[in-house]
Design a protein around this motif. Structure first.
Motif, PDB file in Angstrom:
ATOM      1  N   ALA A 129     -71.068  91.331 -30.239  1.00 40.11           N
ATOM      2  CA  ALA A 129     -71.626  92.448 -31.008  1.00 40.11           C
ATOM      3  C   ALA A 129     -70.486  93.320 -31.493  1.00 40.11           C
ATOM      4  CB  ALA A 129     -72.572  93.266 -30.137  1.00 40.11           C
ATOM      5  N   LEU A 130     -70.356  93.414 -32.792  1.00 40.50           N
ATOM      6  CA  LEU A 130     -69.231  94.148 -33.371  1.00 40.50           C
ATOM      7  C   LEU A 130     -69.643  95.547 -33.816  1.00 40.50           C
ATOM      8  CD1 LEU A 130     -67.573  91.287 -35.430  1.00 40.50           C
ATOM      9  CD2 LEU A 130     -66.843  92.248 -33.261  1.00 40.50           C
ATOM     10  N   GLY A 131     -70.601  96.117 -33.154  1.00 42.72           N
ATOM     11  CA  GLY A 131     -71.008  97.472 -33.507  1.00 42.72           C
ATOM     12  C   GLY A 131     -72.341  97.470 -34.203  1.00 42.72           C
ATOM     13  N   SER A 132     -73.003  98.589 -34.183  1.00 41.54           N
ATOM     14  CA  SER A 132     -74.299  98.720 -34.824  1.00 41.54           C
ATOM     15  C   SER A 132     -74.131  98.843 -36.318  1.00 41.54           C
ATOM     16  CB  SER A 132     -75.016  99.966 -34.289  1.00 41.54           C
ATOM     17  OG  SER A 132     -74.313 101.113 -34.673  1.00 41.54           O
ATOM     18  N   GLY A 133     -75.263  98.821 -37.044  1.00 37.74           N
ATOM     19  CA  GLY A 133     -75.215  98.935 -38.495  1.00 37.74           C
ATOM     20  C   GLY A 133     -74.880 100.335 -38.960  1.00 37.74           C
ATOM     21  N   VAL A 134     -74.842 101.336 -38.046  1.00 41.48           N
ATOM     22  CA  VAL A 134     -74.548 102.703 -38.451  1.00 41.48           C
ATOM     23  C   VAL A 134     -73.229 103.136 -37.842  1.00 41.48           C
ATOM     24  CG1 VAL A 134     -75.342 105.087 -38.412  1.00 41.48           C
ATOM     25  CG2 VAL A 134     -77.001 103.234 -38.537  1.00 41.48           C
ATOM     26  N   ASP A 135     -72.272 103.534 -38.667  1.00 48.10           N
ATOM     27  CA  ASP A 135     -71.028 104.076 -38.157  1.00 48.10           C
ATOM     28  C   ASP A 135     -71.225 105.572 -37.973  1.00 48.10           C
ATOM     29  OD1 ASP A 135     -68.102 103.825 -37.633  1.00 48.10           O
ATOM     30  OD2 ASP A 135     -68.031 105.289 -39.234  1.00 48.10           O
ATOM     31  N   CYS A 180     -71.517 105.842 -50.035  1.00 48.83           N
ATOM     32  CA  CYS A 180     -72.178 106.470 -48.884  1.00 48.83           C
ATOM     33  C   CYS A 180     -73.633 106.041 -48.766  1.00 48.83           C
ATOM     34  CB  CYS A 180     -72.089 107.990 -49.011  1.00 48.83           C
ATOM     35  SG  CYS A 180     -72.895 108.915 -47.677  1.00 48.83           S
ATOM     36  N   ASN A 181     -74.302 105.829 -49.895  1.00 50.65           N
ATOM     37  CA  ASN A 181     -75.752 105.637 -49.871  1.00 50.65           C
ATOM     38  C   ASN A 181     -76.220 104.193 -49.982  1.00 50.65           C
ATOM     39  OD1 ASN A 181     -76.137 108.412 -49.727  1.00 50.65           O
ATOM     40  ND2 ASN A 181     -76.138 108.662 -51.942  1.00 50.65           N
ATOM     41  N   THR A 182     -75.405 103.299 -50.549  1.00 52.22           N
ATOM     42  CA  THR A 182     -75.936 101.972 -50.851  1.00 52.22           C
ATOM     43  C   THR A 182     -75.290 100.839 -50.078  1.00 52.22           C
ATOM     44  OG1 THR A 182     -74.395 101.623 -52.700  1.00 52.22           O
ATOM     45  CG2 THR A 182     -76.485 102.718 -53.184  1.00 52.22           C
ATOM     46  N   ASP A 218     -76.061 102.996 -42.937  1.00 49.09           N
ATOM     47  CA  ASP A 218     -77.384 103.479 -42.551  1.00 49.09           C
ATOM     48  C   ASP A 218     -77.216 104.744 -41.712  1.00 49.09           C
ATOM     49  OD1 ASP A 218     -78.476 101.339 -43.819  1.00 49.09           O
ATOM     50  OD2 ASP A 218     -78.960 100.206 -42.003  1.00 49.09           O
ATOM     51  N   GLY A 219     -78.046 105.746 -41.970  1.00 48.05           N
ATOM     52  CA  GLY A 219     -77.946 106.995 -41.219  1.00 48.05           C
ATOM     53  C   GLY A 219     -76.953 107.974 -41.799  1.00 48.05           C
ATOM     54  N   CYS A 220     -76.436 107.699 -43.008  1.00 50.23           N
ATOM     55  CA  CYS A 220     -75.476 108.599 -43.647  1.00 50.23           C
ATOM     56  C   CYS A 220     -76.113 109.260 -44.868  1.00 50.23           C
ATOM     57  CB  CYS A 220     -74.220 107.835 -44.083  1.00 50.23           C
ATOM     58  SG  CYS A 220     -73.369 106.984 -42.731  1.00 50.23           S
ATOM     59  N   ALA A 262     -68.644 114.866 -49.529  1.00 48.36           N
ATOM     60  CA  ALA A 262     -68.338 114.151 -48.286  1.00 48.36           C
ATOM     61  C   ALA A 262     -69.571 113.392 -47.822  1.00 48.36           C
ATOM     62  CB  ALA A 262     -67.881 115.122 -47.203  1.00 48.36           C
ATOM     63  N   CYS A 263     -69.332 112.291 -47.110  1.00 53.11           N
ATOM     64  CA  CYS A 263     -70.402 111.481 -46.526  1.00 53.11           C
ATOM     65  C   CYS A 263     -70.513 111.846 -45.049  1.00 53.11           C
ATOM     66  CB  CYS A 263     -70.082 109.996 -46.686  1.00 53.11           C
ATOM     67  SG  CYS A 263     -71.418 108.886 -46.172  1.00 53.11           S
ATOM     68  N   LEU A 264     -71.683 112.371 -44.642  1.00 55.18           N
ATOM     69  CA  LEU A 264     -71.887 112.817 -43.269  1.00 55.18           C
ATOM     70  C   LEU A 264     -73.145 112.174 -42.704  1.00 55.18           C
ATOM     71  CD1 LEU A 264     -71.194 116.651 -43.724  1.00 55.18           C
ATOM     72  CD2 LEU A 264     -69.557 114.879 -43.070  1.00 55.18           C
ATOM     73  N   THR A 265     -73.282 112.223 -41.382  1.00 56.51           N
ATOM     74  CA  THR A 265     -74.499 111.705 -40.770  1.00 56.51           C
ATOM     75  C   THR A 265     -75.680 112.548 -41.215  1.00 56.51           C
ATOM     76  OG1 THR A 265     -74.097 113.070 -38.814  1.00 56.51           O
ATOM     77  CG2 THR A 265     -73.279 110.813 -38.758  1.00 56.51           C
ATOM     78  N   ASP A 266     -76.854 111.911 -41.326  1.00 57.78           N
ATOM     79  CA  ASP A 266     -78.005 112.632 -41.870  1.00 57.78           C
ATOM     80  C   ASP A 266     -78.781 113.407 -40.819  1.00 57.78           C
ATOM     81  OD1 ASP A 266     -79.252 110.632 -40.498  1.00 57.78           O
ATOM     82  OD2 ASP A 266     -80.037 109.595 -42.256  1.00 57.78           O
ATOM     83  N   ALA A 267     -78.256 113.487 -39.581  1.00 58.74           N
ATOM     84  CA  ALA A 267     -78.941 114.273 -38.553  1.00 58.74           C
ATOM     85  C   ALA A 267     -78.915 115.768 -38.885  1.00 58.74           C
ATOM     86  CB  ALA A 267     -78.325 114.005 -37.186  1.00 58.74           C
ATOM     87  N   PRO A 268     -77.726 116.370 -39.126  1.00 57.14           N
ATOM     88  CA  PRO A 268     -77.724 117.786 -39.519  1.00 57.14           C
ATOM     89  C   PRO A 268     -77.903 117.927 -41.024  1.00 57.14           C
ATOM     90  CG  PRO A 268     -75.474 117.023 -39.256  1.00 57.14           C
ATOM     91  CD  PRO A 268     -76.369 115.847 -38.935  1.00 57.14           C
TER      92      PRO A 268
END
Length: 418
Positions: A32-38, A190-192, A198-200, A208-214
């Motif tokens: 496993a080389l990491g999840s789909g979301v960095d 960032c979006n496509t 995913d999650g950005c 800037a590209c940031l996580t979509d949590a905040p």
């Protein structure tokens, strides 16, 4: 049960053991080389590839390859009917022969099945397997399989071979390739670039590209230090450590709080500064927020606070700070009638001296003036100079008295009458 077989050229039973070689394909699990979301949303991969840290992994199925004449089937390469286009007899007679050509149903009788005409059969060679029975027009020995393949009933079979695109590494039936992730600098990246991003979300106010949590920061000024100072997150902002604030690249960093006076919004957002509205200047948090220009004369930063202030100016002749709307005094004697406090700030003391001990008259005098003019007890002590007398709060110059000597300094009467 007796069986009668017609036109059989062989009268002895032949036994052939046909071994079927099957190919066992071992599929190794991919690490496993990491999840789909960095988590940082700073890097991206080609669409469909996964991201782990700063490395992208592309995964594609391996191509299954068979030589000419063979086709993939059931995990192996098969040349169907290569040995025999009909059936290979395995029971009773003509065992091991390839029976082909026209097939007709045998006659049935109490004594069994028969191809003989005398028994009512259609003629031909009697061939039979566990599932097929018939009278065939022709027989022959089954064909040999080509080198590298083996017999499996009517067919020839051989192992599958797998191949990957150039640059990929095969593990079982899977091909993988890794490459360096690219830095996100645009909204498209960032979006496509799913699933790596995913999650950005793209925050256009700071590019800037940031996580979509905040929520996205509305500007650089409200961008957290950890985000603004992170060199892995490209944006149009930069962290200015001198005043503890995130500023737009286009503005540049202010070297001090005083410099930030040029933009009060930056001063207000700073962790190290505060905007002092009374005098219109940006001061350090541990500095003094002066409520008026005159006391700002004694700020530890010297003339700088007054010089950059929006409401104050520095008077260089006597060295003090005053409102921009007021004139600068150039003589100590004119200070007291305007504002006595000016003569009492520390910055002016090298030029002027405040005289105002209890029981004496109050005025401001130059330190270079003769001793008898400095801090006289009464107005009479200021008879020597009209300008000094006029500058004393309790005195006035009377030119008609003692006119021979040019006048004298008298005290002001109650009610302001002199």
């Amino acid at each position: 049960m007796n069986e009668r077989r017609a036109m059989s050229p062989q009268y002895h039973t032949k036994f052939r053991w046909n071994s079927v070689i099957t190919v066992s394909i071992l599929c190794a699990l991919l690490e496993a080389l990491g999840s789909g979301v960095d988590a940082a949303c700073t890097k991206y991969c080609n669409a469909g590839d996964t991201l782990s840290g700063s490395t992208c992994t592309s995964t594609v199925p391996a191509s299954d390859n068979c030589p000419s004449g063979f086709s993939p089937s059931g995990g192996q390469c098969v040349d169907a009917g290569a040995r025999c286009s009909g059936i290979i007899s395995t029971m009773y007679t003509n065992i091991g022969d390839c029976c082909y050509g026209t097939k007709k149903a045998p006659a049935t009788s109490p004594s069994g099945s028969s191809c003989y005409s005398a028994d009512g059969g259609p003629g031909g060679f009697y061939c039979r397997t566990s599932t097929v029975i018939g009278c065939y027009s022709n027989t022959r020995a089954p064909s040999s399989c080509p080198s590298g393949s083996t017999a499996d009933g009517n067919d020839c079979v051989r192992s599958l071979t797998y191949s990957c695109p150039s640059g990929y590494t095969r593990s079982g039936t899977t091909c993988t390739d890794t490459y360096a992730a690219s830095t996100i600098t645009t909204s498209t990246q960032c979006n496509t670039a799913s699933p790596a991003t995913d999650g950005c979300q793209w925050c256009s106010a700071i590019s800037a590209c940031l996580t979509d949590a905040p929520q996205c920061p509305a500007s650089c000024l409200v961008m957290p230090q950890t985000t603004c100072s992170n060199s892995e997150i490209p944006s149009t902002c930069q962290w200015c450590s001198a005043i503890g604030v995130c500023q737009k690249d286009a503005i540049g960093c202010f070297a001090s709080c005083l410099n930030a006076t040029a933009d009060s919004s930056i001063c207000d957002a700073s962790a190290s500064c505060e905007y002092c509205t009374a005098i219109g200047v940006c001061q350090r948090n541990n500095g003094t927020c002066w409520t008026a220009c005159t006391p700002a004369s004694d700020d530890p930063l010297g003339t700088d606070v007054c010089t950059v202030s929006a409401n104050c100016k520095w008077c260089p002749t006597l060295n003090y700070c005053t409102e921009r709307t007021r004139d600068c005094h150039t003589q100590c004697t004119t200070v007291a009638p305007d504002e006595p406090a000016i003569c009492q700030v520390q910055s002016i003391q090298a030029q002027c001296q405040w005289c105002g001990a209890p029981g004496s008259v109050e005025y401001c005098v130059a330190r270079t003036d003769e001793a008898r003019l400095r801090c006289a007890v009464s107005c009479g002590g200021l008879i020597w100079r009209q300008d000094v007398c006029d500058g004393a709060l309790e005195c006035h110059w009377c030119g008609v008295h003692n006119a021979a000597q040019g006048g004298r300094c008298k005290g002001t009467l109650r009610g302001g009458v002199r």
